[in-house]
Design an enzyme around this catalytic site. Structure first.
Site, PDB file in Angstrom:
ATOM      1  N   LYS A   1       1.157  -0.932  -0.025  1.00  0.00           N
ATOM      2  CA  LYS A   1       0.046  -0.345  -0.034  1.00  0.00           C
ATOM      3  C   LYS A   1       1.035   1.455   0.101  1.00  0.00           C
ATOM      4  O   LYS A   1       0.825   2.392  -0.718  1.00  0.00           O
ATOM      5  CB  LYS A   1      -0.667  -0.110   1.543  1.00  0.00           C
ATOM      6  CG  LYS A   1      -1.674   1.077   1.738  1.00  0.00           C
ATOM      7  CD  LYS A   1      -2.487   1.793   2.716  1.00  0.00           C
ATOM      8  CE  LYS A   1      -1.537   1.596   4.076  1.00  0.00           C
ATOM      9  NZ  LYS A   1      -1.147   2.794   4.691  1.00  0.00           N
TER      10      LYS A   1
ATOM     11  N   ASP B   1       4.924   0.254  12.072  1.00  0.00           N
ATOM     12  CA  ASP B   1       3.454  -0.408  11.625  1.00  0.00           C
ATOM     13  C   ASP B   1       3.801  -1.820  11.846  1.00  0.00           C
ATOM     14  O   ASP B   1       2.197  -2.057  11.769  1.00  0.00           O
ATOM     15  CB  ASP B   1       3.287   0.150   9.886  1.00  0.00           C
ATOM     16  CG  ASP B   1       3.349   1.549   9.970  1.00  0.00           C
ATOM     17  OD1 ASP B   1       2.740   1.511   8.169  1.00  0.00           O
ATOM     18  OD2 ASP B   1       3.269   2.420  10.489  1.00  0.00           O
TER      19      ASP B   1
END
Ligand code: EPZ
Length: 419
Positions: free
Chosen positions: A22, A305
């Site tokens: 992404k 993340d």
């Protein structure tokens, strides 16, 4: 709104294909605005953020079409210079429109993105850089209005923090600027290298991506490109942690082991068996894992993340661990939800202090942000009984076919619609 229901306790076994990144696909999509020629971006994940970007690009005037896992952009040149609030607030990465539009139109008005669950997320580093490149900037009515009537000029730009987005934005602006731009203390993430590969395919002159100094020599024109987006290292890390948590045995296909060394090193140290080869990672739980402390950091450090997912894993290992977040100021929203599973952890806002427990029991929980949501899914996979996860639209922003991939690995997981 949709919900995910998980009945935990199943060991994950089998193969899972890792989707395209992404965080690489997004800046590459915006890069296509730099040329009027058609481009094709392949291995694009099927995510809400991608769909948001595709509609944003069509709004701006760049005809863009999703075809399976490819996105095709067509030749078009009359771009709008305004990025409105209702588009930007949906996805912070929309600020990456600044670089390409400044480069093409010498002006851009972008709504300030506002904060999000994990922090205020200012864009001062981006704006200081554009100022150094000759942009006049003023902020009014919630918009950043920038213009460079003479066009942007190259500059030497020293980042106070190795911001991923600011590095990408400056790269996207500098490739068509007059002269040489040097970014000092640039972000070194693999997504930066992927963007640099695309820009050089387009005819740009970008050197040093992946190091702390990136040098960009402006050119007059850029051409269309075809590019395969790199694998999503955060998705890969999430599945490896799912394997560890459920005492499973999985093979990640289409993964790039070199991009998640900090995570695999910690998992190996904890005792997970991991074998890596080009394009694949094999993982097997072979013994009780030992807790490992982590400090998140910019690449190649332990990725912020993956912090929430790591915390979920540490909660179920015998012993104590400390997880410190150094990149964002408020990335512990998963802590309150993990407590609902029976976790023992406290946070002082900078670190989380975990005392491992024997097991989790399923609970109704709520997602606050993308990676916190991943942590709750992982917790549900390990918990005894039923877990009901709401606000899963956060997950749809960053995980491609999450429940389908987990179901294929043997998880008892399903999505219920509009409840
Ligand atoms: C990118 O966000 C990623 N998003 C984030 O992933 C990721 O967490 C982050 O990089 C760090 O790796 C995309 O690539 C689309 P930063 P970005 O600029 O570019 C501060 C996910 O889960 N900062 O490196 O916004 C900022 O507040 C998402 O996929 C400033 O102060 O990250 C933060 O504390 C979440 N001023 C820190 O730097 C600025 O001008 C890191 O931000 C810019 C950033």
């Amino acid at each position: 709104m949709d919900k995910i229901i998980i009945r935990g306790g199943k060991r994950l076994k089998g193969k899972v294909k890792i989707s395209g990144s992404k965080n690489s696909a997004l800046p590459i999509l915006f890069a296509s605005i730099l040329t009027d020629e058609p481009s094709t971006i392949k291995n694009v994940p099927d995510l809400a953020d991608i769909n948001t970007t595709v509609s944003f690009m069509n709004f701006i005037g760049k005809k863009t079409l999703k075809k399976g896992s490819s996105v095709i952009t067509f030749s078009s040149g009359n771009y709008k210079h305004i990025a409105p609030y209702d588009l930007v607030r949906k996805m912070r990465a929309s600020v990456l429109i600044m670089g390409p539009l400044l480069a093409r139109l010498n002006r851009v008005d972008v709504s300030l993105p506002g904060g999000c669950a994990i922090g205020a997320r200012p864009i001062d580093i981006h704006l200081e850089a554009f100022k150094k490149m000759g942009a006049q900037i003023n902020v009014e009515g919630g918009y950043v209005k920038m213009s460079a009537p003479e066009g942007l000029s190259g500059a030497e730009i020293k980042f106070r923090f190795a911001s991923v987005g600011a590095t990408e934005n400056v790269m996207l602006a500098a490739v068509l600027a007059k002269g040489v731009t040097k970014i000092i203390n640039a972000a070194k993430e693999p997504e930066i290298c992927d963007l640099s590969d695309v820009l050089n395919k387009m005819g740009a002159d970008v050197k040093g991506a992946g190091t702390k100094t990136i040098t960009i020599k402006g050119v007059n024109k850029l051409c269309g490109f075809t590019h395969n987006v790199i694998a999503d290292r955060i998705e890969a890390a999430t599945y490896l942690i799912a394997c560890a948590l459920t005492k499973g045995e999985i093979t990640l296909e289409n993964a790039e082991p070199a991009h998640l060394k900090a995570v695999t090193a910690k998992l190996k140290k904890a005792g997970l068996l991991i074998k890596e080869k080009n394009g694949a990672i094999y993982a097997k739980w072979v013994k009780d894992l030992k807790p490992q402390n982590i400090n998140t950091a910019v690449y190649p450090g332990f990725p912020t993340d993956v912090q929430a997912q790591w915390t979920a894993l540490m909660c179920l290992l015998k012993g104590k661990s400390k997880i410190c977040e150094t990149v964002f100021e408020n990335r512990f929203l998963h802590v309150a939800e993990l407590l609902r599973f029976g976790a023992k952890l406290i946070t002082d806002g900078k670190c989380v202090y975990v005392s491992g427990v024997e097991n989790f029991s399923g609970a109704p929980v709520m997602v606050s942000d993308l990676r916190a949501g991943a942590a709750l899914v992982l917790a549900g996979l390990a918990a005894e009984g039923k877990t009901v996860i709401s606000r899963i639209y956060h997950l749809d922003r960053g995980y491609d076919m999450l429940e389908k991939k987990l179901k294929k690995l043997g998880a008892d997981i399903k999505r219920i619609k509009n409840v």
